[in-house]
Design an enzyme around this catalytic site. Structure first.
Site, PDB file in Angstrom:
ATOM      1  N   SER A 115       4.850   2.069   2.755  1.00  0.00           N
ATOM      2  CA  SER A 115       5.186   3.207   3.627  1.00  0.00           C
ATOM      3  C   SER A 115       4.907   2.816   5.068  1.00  0.00           C
ATOM      4  CB  SER A 115       4.322   4.411   3.272  1.00  0.00           C
ATOM      5  OG  SER A 115       4.581   4.797   1.958  1.00  0.00           O
ATOM      6  N   GLU A 158       1.515   4.068   9.356  1.00  0.00           N
ATOM      7  CA  GLU A 158       0.530   3.634   8.352  1.00  0.00           C
ATOM      8  C   GLU A 158       0.311   2.131   8.492  1.00  0.00           C
ATOM      9  OE1 GLU A 158       0.741   5.446   4.505  1.00  0.00           O
ATOM     10  OE2 GLU A 158       0.170   3.581   3.499  1.00  0.00           O
ATOM     11  N   ARG A 173      -5.686   7.690   4.157  1.00  0.00           N
ATOM     12  CA  ARG A 173      -5.310   6.344   4.661  1.00  0.00           C
ATOM     13  C   ARG A 173      -6.121   5.890   5.879  1.00  0.00           C
ATOM     14  NH1 ARG A 173      -3.626   6.815   0.468  1.00  0.00           N
ATOM     15  NH2 ARG A 173      -1.494   6.627  -0.278  1.00  0.00           N
TER      16      ARG A 173
HETATM   17  C1  LIG Z   1       5.642  -2.861  -1.671  1.00  0.00           C
HETATM   18  C2  LIG Z   1       4.415  -2.241  -1.056  1.00  0.00           C
HETATM   19  C3  LIG Z   1       3.926  -1.054  -1.570  1.00  0.00           C
HETATM   20  C4  LIG Z   1       2.764  -0.470  -1.035  1.00  0.00           C
HETATM   21  N1  LIG Z   1       2.295   0.676  -1.584  1.00  0.00           N
HETATM   22  C5  LIG Z   1       1.169   1.213  -1.104  1.00  0.00           C
HETATM   23  C6  LIG Z   1       0.623   2.386  -1.720  1.00  0.00           C
HETATM   24  O1  LIG Z   1       1.126   2.912  -2.687  1.00  0.00           O
HETATM   25  N2  LIG Z   1      -0.516   2.902  -1.202  1.00  0.00           N
HETATM   26  C7  LIG Z   1      -1.132   2.337  -0.130  1.00  0.00           C
HETATM   27  O2  LIG Z   1      -2.177   2.843   0.279  1.00  0.00           O
HETATM   28  N3  LIG Z   1      -0.637   1.231   0.467  1.00  0.00           N
HETATM   29  C8  LIG Z   1       0.486   0.665   0.008  1.00  0.00           C
HETATM   30  N4  LIG Z   1       0.990  -0.456   0.602  1.00  0.00           N
HETATM   31  C9  LIG Z   1       0.308  -1.027   1.790  1.00  0.00           C
HETATM   32  C10 LIG Z   1      -0.749  -2.064   1.417  1.00  0.00           C
HETATM   33  O3  LIG Z   1      -0.541  -2.551   0.134  1.00  0.00           O
HETATM   34  C11 LIG Z   1      -2.164  -1.489   1.500  1.00  0.00           C
HETATM   35  O4  LIG Z   1      -2.390  -0.956   2.779  1.00  0.00           O
HETATM   36  C12 LIG Z   1      -3.218  -2.563   1.184  1.00  0.00           C
HETATM   37  O5  LIG Z   1      -4.443  -1.932   0.946  1.00  0.00           O
HETATM   38  C13 LIG Z   1      -3.370  -3.599   2.299  1.00  0.00           C
HETATM   39  O6  LIG Z   1      -4.231  -4.624   1.821  1.00  0.00           O
HETATM   40  P1  LIG Z   1      -4.123  -6.108   2.378  1.00  0.00           P
HETATM   41  O7  LIG Z   1      -5.175  -6.908   1.717  1.00  0.00           O
HETATM   42  O8  LIG Z   1      -2.742  -6.631   2.266  1.00  0.00           O
HETATM   43  O9  LIG Z   1      -4.510  -5.884   3.906  1.00  0.00           O
HETATM   44  P2  LIG Z   1      -3.852  -6.615   5.174  1.00  0.00           P
HETATM   45  O10 LIG Z   1      -2.464  -6.110   5.358  1.00  0.00           O
HETATM   46  O11 LIG Z   1      -4.059  -8.074   5.102  1.00  0.00           O
HETATM   47  O12 LIG Z   1      -4.776  -6.024   6.336  1.00  0.00           O
HETATM   48  C14 LIG Z   1      -4.761  -4.648   6.629  1.00  0.00           C
HETATM   49  C15 LIG Z   1      -6.013  -4.323   7.448  1.00  0.00           C
HETATM   50  O13 LIG Z   1      -7.154  -4.493   6.600  1.00  0.00           O
HETATM   51  C16 LIG Z   1      -8.084  -5.349   7.239  1.00  0.00           C
HETATM   52  N5  LIG Z   1      -8.819  -6.121   6.227  1.00  0.00           N
HETATM   53  C17 LIG Z   1      -8.329  -6.867   5.220  1.00  0.00           C
HETATM   54  N6  LIG Z   1      -9.329  -7.438   4.523  1.00  0.00           N
HETATM   55  C18 LIG Z   1     -10.482  -7.045   5.125  1.00  0.00           C
HETATM   56  C19 LIG Z   1     -11.865  -7.301   4.879  1.00  0.00           C
HETATM   57  N7  LIG Z   1     -12.272  -8.097   3.891  1.00  0.00           N
HETATM   58  N8  LIG Z   1     -12.760  -6.723   5.691  1.00  0.00           N
HETATM   59  C20 LIG Z   1     -12.378  -5.918   6.717  1.00  0.00           C
HETATM   60  N9  LIG Z   1     -11.087  -5.647   6.994  1.00  0.00           N
HETATM   61  C21 LIG Z   1     -10.160  -6.203   6.199  1.00  0.00           C
HETATM   62  C22 LIG Z   1      -7.234  -6.265   8.118  1.00  0.00           C
HETATM   63  O14 LIG Z   1      -8.009  -6.848   9.150  1.00  0.00           O
HETATM   64  C23 LIG Z   1      -6.221  -5.257   8.639  1.00  0.00           C
HETATM   65  O15 LIG Z   1      -6.766  -4.521   9.710  1.00  0.00           O
HETATM   66  C24 LIG Z   1       2.124  -1.081   0.073  1.00  0.00           C
HETATM   67  C25 LIG Z   1       2.620  -2.282   0.590  1.00  0.00           C
HETATM   68  C26 LIG Z   1       3.750  -2.868   0.041  1.00  0.00           C
HETATM   69  C27 LIG Z   1       4.255  -4.166   0.591  1.00  0.00           C
END
Ligand SMILES: Cc1cc2nc3c(=O)[nH]c(=O)nc-3n(C[C@H](O)[C@H](O)[C@H](O)COP(=O)(O)OP(=O)(O)OC[C@H]3O[C@@H](n4cnc5c(N)ncnc54)[C@H](O)[C@@H]3O)c2cc1C
Length: 291
Positions: free
Chosen positions: A213, A283, A163
């Site tokens: 998480s 996380e 992660r």
């Molecule tokens: C119901 C649920 C279940 C989940 N299950 C999992 C799971 O099984 N495994 C897991 O790993 N995660 C899980 N997550 C967490 C989440 O889905 C992941 O961490 C996901 O990868 C976040 O992506 P996001 O686009 O929403 O990022 P955001 O939440 O929008 O941003 C997270 C970080 O990424 C950065 N970021 C986003 N886009 C870019 C870009 N283009 N360039 C540089 N930085 C960027 C942002 O600046 C920030 O620092 C879950 C979340 C939920 C709500």
């Protein structure tokens, strides 16, 4: 265009996060193409304003006071398949990558259908599920700095561990990424996606706003098991609650504030440390103006 008129002013981040929590962004811009993304970064830099790139907002706890500077919401969604390679825009939902791969009969990316958010967020945080993580399937990523200079980083350059990646804590922006699957068949891919989605729905509190998480699993153990063993399952602090269904989820049960969620996280950390001597590492990313 001036800094004052750039984007929407004072946009509540609670509208753009899966927790439905977070105060206003000074300016908020939504981009839907590579040109838009590059243009928004360039204009923000011209005005010397801080930039926060938002993907799906599914791994964020945004402060009640919001985010200073410009939030660029990345809604540039494209994904194409060539042989066993999927090339995806950073704003593409990971679920879209899984769907495009499945349609082409590629196996190995099904788990992406169950992780909310975008490719950019997954590449940044090494998202993973069902025993596979981004590091296992990424070939390389095109990155960009705040001056608009781009380069390609190999999987090794991205410094992946559980992660985490070398991108965290840097201003580097993910533009697009390439993932590899293996040739299989569409029916198998679709069946696996359905099975994974069913398993998730049975175990996770998906009906309540959450951010997945809340803590990383400590080596050899599970954060949810430790929080439950500390007697905190179902514990409430204002509108924030440790989920009754899965103790490593904090849900927004009733108009929670970011401060309440952060305080509940701290309570979980304190109790688990005192009882079991384990330090739980968040996380979820805490962003914005906290004090
Ligand atoms: C119901 C649920 C279940 C989940 N299950 C999992 C799971 O099984 N495994 C897991 O790993 N995660 C899980 N997550 C967490 C989440 O889905 C992941 O961490 C996901 O990868 C976040 O992506 P996001 O686009 O929403 O990022 P955001 O939440 O929008 O941003 C997270 C970080 O990424 C950065 N970021 C986003 N886009 C870019 C870009 N283009 N360039 C540089 N930085 C960027 C942002 O600046 C920030 O620092 C879950 C979340 C939920 C709500």
């Amino acid at each position: 265009m001036t800094a004052q008129t750039y984007g929407v002013r004072n946009e509540p981040m609670s509208r753009h996060t899966s927790l439905h929590v977070g105060g206003p962004a000074d300016s908020f811009v939504r981009v839907a193409s590579e040109d838009d993304l590059r243009g928004a970064v360039a204009v923000t830099r011209q005005h010397e304003l801080p930039i926060f790139v938002l993907g799906g907002g599914t791994n964020l706890l945004v402060a009640d006071r919001g985010i200073r500077g410009v939030v660029i919401e990345n809604a540039w969604s494209e994904a194409t398949v060539d042989g066993e390679t999927v090339t995806a825009a950073s704003g593409a939902p990971t679920a879209h990558v899984a769907a495009v791969a499945a349609r082409a009969g590629l196996l190995g990316l099904e788990w992406m259908a169950t992780v909310p958010g975008t490719v950019g967020g997954a590449v940044h945080g090494n998202a993973g599920a069902f025993g596979t993580e981004t590091a296992d399937v990424i070939l390389d990523a095109e990155l960009m700095d705040l001056n608009g200079d781009a380069w390609t980083a190999s999987r090794a350059d991205l410094g992946y561990a559980y992660r985490t990646s070398a991108l965290q804590g840097t201003p580097v922006i993910v533009v697009r990424a390439r993932f590899h699957g293996t040739q299989g068949d569409r029916d198998t891919a679709v069946r696996r996606i359905k099975d994974m989605a069913n398993e998730r729905a049975a175990k996770q509190p998906l009906a309540q706003p959450n951010t997945g998480s809340i803590f990383r699993n400590p080596p050899g153990d599970f954060a949810g098991r430790l929080i439950e063993a500390a007697g905190l399952k179902g514990h409430r602090l204002g509108g924030a609650m440790v989920s009754e269904k899965h103790a490593n989820f904090i849900v927004n049960a009733a108009d929670a504030t970011a401060a309440q969620i952060r305080d509940l996280m701290r309570l979980c950390q304190r109790e688990v440390r005192e009882r079991f001597g384990v330090d739980l590492v968040p996380e979820v990313e805490l962003v914005g103006q906290w004090e």
